[in-house]
Each structure stands twice: as C-alpha cells, then as structure tokens.
Design an enzyme around this catalytic site. Structure first.
Site, PDB file in Angstrom:
ATOM      1  N   ASP A  33      26.757  69.708  54.489  1.00 27.10           N
ATOM      2  CA  ASP A  33      27.382  68.546  53.868  1.00 27.10           C
ATOM      3  C   ASP A  33      28.746  68.331  54.512  1.00 27.10           C
ATOM      4  O   ASP A  33      29.233  69.176  55.254  1.00 27.10           O
ATOM      5  CB  ASP A  33      27.529  68.761  52.341  1.00 27.10           C
ATOM      6  CG  ASP A  33      27.539  67.433  51.574  1.00 27.10           C
ATOM      7  OD1 ASP A  33      26.682  67.254  50.682  1.00 27.10           O
ATOM      8  OD2 ASP A  33      28.385  66.575  51.894  1.00 27.10           O
ATOM      9  N   ILE A  55      26.106  64.546  59.640  1.00 26.13           N
ATOM     10  CA  ILE A  55      24.820  64.499  60.385  1.00 26.13           C
ATOM     11  C   ILE A  55      24.791  63.329  61.370  1.00 26.13           C
ATOM     12  O   ILE A  55      23.969  63.307  62.270  1.00 26.13           O
ATOM     13  CB  ILE A  55      23.601  64.419  59.445  1.00 26.13           C
ATOM     14  CG1 ILE A  55      23.576  63.134  58.631  1.00 26.13           C
ATOM     15  CG2 ILE A  55      23.478  65.652  58.580  1.00 26.13           C
ATOM     16  CD1 ILE A  55      22.199  62.835  58.053  1.00 26.13           C
ATOM     17  N   THR A 118      13.784  57.556  45.680  1.00 31.34           N
ATOM     18  CA  THR A 118      14.437  57.014  44.488  1.00 31.34           C
ATOM     19  C   THR A 118      13.447  56.268  43.602  1.00 31.34           C
ATOM     20  O   THR A 118      12.449  55.742  44.084  1.00 31.34           O
ATOM     21  CB  THR A 118      15.539  56.018  44.879  1.00 31.34           C
ATOM     22  OG1 THR A 118      16.010  55.342  43.719  1.00 31.34           O
ATOM     23  CG2 THR A 118      15.026  54.976  45.872  1.00 31.34           C
ATOM     24  N   ARG A 148      21.456  44.027  47.359  1.00 32.67           N
ATOM     25  CA  ARG A 148      21.282  45.229  46.559  1.00 32.67           C
ATOM     26  C   ARG A 148      20.053  46.011  46.951  1.00 32.67           C
ATOM     27  O   ARG A 148      20.011  47.232  46.952  1.00 32.67           O
ATOM     28  CB  ARG A 148      21.225  44.863  45.061  1.00 32.67           C
ATOM     29  CG  ARG A 148      21.264  46.078  44.172  1.00 32.67           C
ATOM     30  CD  ARG A 148      19.907  46.548  43.703  1.00 32.67           C
ATOM     31  NE  ARG A 148      19.970  47.890  43.170  1.00 32.67           N
ATOM     32  CZ  ARG A 148      20.452  48.192  41.956  1.00 32.67           C
ATOM     33  NH1 ARG A 148      20.933  47.260  41.195  1.00 32.67           N
ATOM     34  NH2 ARG A 148      20.457  49.444  41.531  1.00 32.67           N
ATOM     35  N   TYR A 151      18.973  49.173  49.908  1.00 32.95           N
ATOM     36  CA  TYR A 151      18.829  50.627  49.677  1.00 32.95           C
ATOM     37  C   TYR A 151      17.365  50.962  49.406  1.00 32.95           C
ATOM     38  O   TYR A 151      16.776  51.833  50.039  1.00 32.95           O
ATOM     39  CB  TYR A 151      19.712  50.991  48.478  1.00 32.95           C
ATOM     40  CG  TYR A 151      19.445  52.335  47.826  1.00 32.95           C
ATOM     41  CD1 TYR A 151      18.730  52.420  46.637  1.00 32.95           C
ATOM     42  CD2 TYR A 151      19.948  53.510  48.362  1.00 32.95           C
ATOM     43  CE1 TYR A 151      18.507  53.644  46.019  1.00 32.95           C
ATOM     44  CE2 TYR A 151      19.742  54.739  47.751  1.00 32.95           C
ATOM     45  CZ  TYR A 151      19.024  54.795  46.575  1.00 32.95           C
ATOM     46  OH  TYR A 151      18.790  56.012  45.958  1.00 32.95           O
ATOM     47  N   VAL A 217      27.726  45.524  32.262  1.00 33.57           N
ATOM     48  CA  VAL A 217      27.286  44.436  33.155  1.00 33.57           C
ATOM     49  C   VAL A 217      26.192  43.596  32.488  1.00 33.57           C
ATOM     50  O   VAL A 217      25.229  44.128  31.938  1.00 33.57           O
ATOM     51  CB  VAL A 217      26.764  45.031  34.491  1.00 33.57           C
ATOM     52  CG1 VAL A 217      26.054  43.977  35.333  1.00 33.57           C
ATOM     53  CG2 VAL A 217      27.916  45.659  35.269  1.00 33.57           C
ATOM     54  N   ARG A 224      17.359  51.990  31.411  1.00 35.06           N
ATOM     55  CA  ARG A 224      17.159  53.097  32.335  1.00 35.06           C
ATOM     56  C   ARG A 224      16.564  54.275  31.571  1.00 35.06           C
ATOM     57  O   ARG A 224      16.756  54.396  30.366  1.00 35.06           O
ATOM     58  CB  ARG A 224      18.487  53.529  32.978  1.00 35.06           C
ATOM     59  CG  ARG A 224      19.100  52.511  33.931  1.00 35.06           C
ATOM     60  CD  ARG A 224      18.247  52.295  35.161  1.00 35.06           C
ATOM     61  NE  ARG A 224      18.901  51.453  36.160  1.00 35.06           N
ATOM     62  CZ  ARG A 224      18.795  50.140  36.220  1.00 35.06           C
ATOM     63  NH1 ARG A 224      18.067  49.488  35.290  1.00 35.06           N
ATOM     64  NH2 ARG A 224      19.381  49.452  37.176  1.00 35.06           N
TER      65      ARG A 224
END
Ligand code: NAD
Ligand code: UGA
Length: 347
Positions: A33, A55, A118, A148, A151, A217, A224
């Site tokens: 890292d 990396i 994800t 958005r 990703y 928001v 979630r």
C-alpha cells in the site's frame, strides 16, 4: 506458512483482513500500500510484512512479491463516489488498468487471485430486481454523461476480463462484490467544511463528533444494505479457505436483512449518538441536493440487496444486525475520537 500478497492492505477492508489473517495463522500477510497508518491502528505493528509501494509506478517489486506468493488479494481502487466525479479518468486508470496488470501477473505466475469488485456493479435499480444475483441480474447503468457510473463500469470491465481469462483456463480467480461494509477506520473524518467528502457513514460520524450538520442527499430516499466489517471479513476468510469451491466464481458479501434508507440511518445515528454519549447532539439533519453536493454527473441507485445464497453455502452466518452494526461502529469512533472532539467543542 503460506504467503498472501495483499494489494491495498492499508485500507479499510485490507487492515481488518490483515488482522484476521494474523489471528487465523493460515496465511502470512505480505502487505502492499502507499500508507500503513490504518494497518498499525487496526492490525497492530507486527505479524505482517509491509511494502510501501505505489502500484502505478513500481512494477518490478510487485512482480517479485507476486512470484513468491501462494495467494494474491487485490483491494486497490478509488472507492469513494465523490472521486468518480472529481477524477473519473484516474478512477478508470487505477480501478481497471492498474488492477488488470495485477491480474496479468497472477496469470503469468499461475497464482490464485481474489479480486474485490463492488455491489455498485449492479448499477441502478428501481427496486424490482432485488435481491441482486451474481449470475442472473442485469447490470444497468445511467447515461455516459452521468459520470458517477464510471467506477461501476470500470469494475464491470475488470470482472469481464477476469471471467474471459478464467474461461480460457488462464487464471484461477474469485471475484467478491461487497455491499456497503462499515466499521472502524473507514475512509476519514472531516473536521470542518472540507471539500473532501467521505462515504456516508464517516460523513455522518464526522458531523456528530465535530458538531456540524449531517448532510442528507436528496432527502435520503436511497436505501443501502450494511454489513459489519467483522462479518464481512469472516466471509472473506471463508472464500480464502475454499479455493476449489470458489474457483472462477463471483460472490456477493452482504447481510441481506440490514437494509435502511439514508434518512432513517441519519436519524438512527443521531439517536444512538445521544444514547452512547448521554449528550444531546447539536448536529442537525441538513437536506442537500445531490448535484450540488457531488457535482454534475451524480446519479444514484435506489436499493442494493444481496442474494446471499453462495455465502450461505460457505457456512457464513452474519452476527451483526443493523442496530448492532451501527452501535458497535459508533462506540468505536466516539471512544477513539472523544478527546479530539472535546478539544474541538471547547475551541
Ligand atoms: P480503501 O480506500 O480504504 O482502500 C483502498 C486502498 O488502496 C487504500 O489503502 C489506498 O492507499 C490503496 N491504494 C490506492 N491507490 C494505490 C496505489 N496506486 N498504490 C498502492 N496502493 C494504493 O477502500 P476499501 O473500502 O478498503 O475498499 C477496498 C476494495 O473493496 C476496493 O476495491 C473497493 O472498490 C471495494 N469495495 C469496498 C466497499 C466497502 O464497503 N468498503 C464496498 C464495495 C467495494
Ligand atoms: C459506495 C462506493 O461506491 C464504494 O465504496 C462501493 O462500491 C459501494 O459503496 C458499495 O458498498 O458497494 P455508495 O453506497 O453510494 O457507494 O457510497 P456513499 O458515499 O456511502 O453513499 C451512500 C448514500 O448516502 C448515497 O445515496 C449518498 O447520496 C448518500 N450520502 C452520502 C449522503 O446522504 N450524505 C453524505 O454525506 C454521503
């Protein structure tokens, strides 16, 4: 002892994973890292090897470490929605192209790769497709102008490349799709009205600790599903220890019953904060417009619920319900940052 090379070990999930590996003594963690701060905080100062590496610049060292590994785990990514709009090209460069180089090294040296993807890969959902199934659910993204989704798109292409390599017998991989993990040392806390926006839990926790508004928001209408980091890491270790069962498969990790709207989460956190500290919170809920808060190109998904049958087949039984997940995490933050909080309150 077998060696696990962990790219991104210094991050939120990585530092908790290293702590679990040290406890289990199944693999010796070889950590890569740019920083080891969280590793020291969460996993302590010993029981692992650390290589400070970027990396995107130091490839020779990476290859040396992968050649000597028994397992490679890749956690490296920009994983904060604020960044998807701020630095979209860097998000693709890192989350797709740099990650692909790690997969190529694993292919070249015949190493098993566990790749973190994800739940955002499922993209937008009007709630009719839930629970999301790894092999059946369509992946629906907003228009290109809504950056958005860059990703999710980068993660999706990485997944498709790994799948193609697996189909050709070139790579032994397992892809993990995490659903909103939460726990100690996630992202960062914001002490004042900074331009940097962490993910929602650290954002709300910062507001409560340092007495500024919780910014909700678009009315907090999105939902979630939350998984406490200890349950999440238990799931990851089950996947680590089941190479044959998980070979060339994609697996959701998420606690199906822990769904909540953002607005209910904000209210719950204020209430919990007052219960834990015995003090009235001065932080108010402030509604903000998504486009103003994040900028042009922001779009969101309404719901994310994991189909958890694959993890259940691995014997996974998450222990933390929604209330315990948030209370445990908030107790950590209040205890850890209380002194700084008092200082900020008195200043
Ligand atoms: P994180 O940001 O805490 O960890 C990412 C780590 O990668 C950081 O420690 C960072 O220093 C490191 N990194 C970034 N660029 C680097 C570079 N060029 N060289 C070396 N190291 C670099 O994120 P996290 O929450 O731990 O997520 C880990 C992975 O899991 C990511 O791939 C993310 O997309 C995925 N994920 C996380 C969640 C979650 O709930 N936390 C949910 C879904 C997916
Ligand atoms: C995040 C990131 O994309 C990744 O970490 C990961 O891929 C994904 O979670 C996941 O866990 O799978 P998201 O859940 O949208 O995506 O991230 P947050 O920034 O935590 O936002 C969650 C919700 O809270 C969104 O609806 C957002 O609009 C809202 N929010 C966020 C607020 O209301 N206030 C804030 O201060 C921050």
């Amino acid at each position: 002892m077998k060696k696990a090379v962990i790219f991104g070990a210094g991050g939120f999930i990585g530092s908790h994973l290293v702590k679990a590996m040290i406890a289990e003594q199944s693999y010796f963690p070889v950590c890569i890292d740019r920083t080891s701060d969280k590793l020291q905080l969460i996993a302590g100062g010993s029981g692992f090897e650390f290589h400070e590496l970027d990396i995107s610049t130091q490839s020779e060292k990476q290859e040396e470490l992968v050649k000597d590994a028994d397992l490679v785990i890749d956690l490296i990514a920009y994983a904060n929605p604020h960044l998807y709009l701020k630095i979209p090209l860097e998000v693709v460069e890192l989350n797709l192209f740099e990650n692909l180089k790690i997969a190529d090294l694993c292919e070249k040296h015949k190493k098993r790769l566990i790749q973190f993807s994800t739940s955002e890969i499922y993209g937008m959902s009007d709630g009719t497709e839930v629970p999301f199934n790894e092999d059946e659910t369509n992946l629906i993204l907003g228009p290109v102008k809504n950056q958005r989704w860059i990703y999710s798109c980068a993660k999706q292409l990485l997944e498709r490349m790994l799948y193609a390599k697996g189909q050709k017998g070139k790579l032994d991989y397992t892809i993990i799709r995490p659903f909103n993990f939460v726990g100690p040392e996630m992202d960062f806390l914001v002490r004042e009205d900074s331009k940097d926006i962490p993910r929602v839990f650290p954002g709300f926790m910062s507001a409560l600790l340092f007495n500024h508004p919780l910014k909700v928001v678009d009315g907090g209408k999105h939902f979630r599903t939350w998984t406490y980091i200890d349950d999440a890491i238990d799931a990851v270790m089950r996947i680590v220890n089941a190479p044959e069962q998980c070979k060339n498969d994609t697996i959701n990790i998420g606690t199906k019953g822990n769904e909540i709207s953002v607005s209910a989460m904000a209210s719950m956190m204020v209430e919990m904060y007052e219960q834990i500290t015995g003090k009235n919170s001065v932080s108010l809920l402030e509604e903000v417009d998504g486009l103003e808060f994040y900028g042009e190109g922001y779009e969101d998904c309404d719901r994310r619920i994991p189909d958890d049958r694959k993890m259940k087949r691995l014997g996974w039984d998450p222990q933390y319900n929604l209330e315990e997940t948030f209370r445990t995490t908030m107790e950590y933050y209040i205890q850890t940052y209380a002194t700084e909080q008092q200082a900020s309150a008195s200043s």
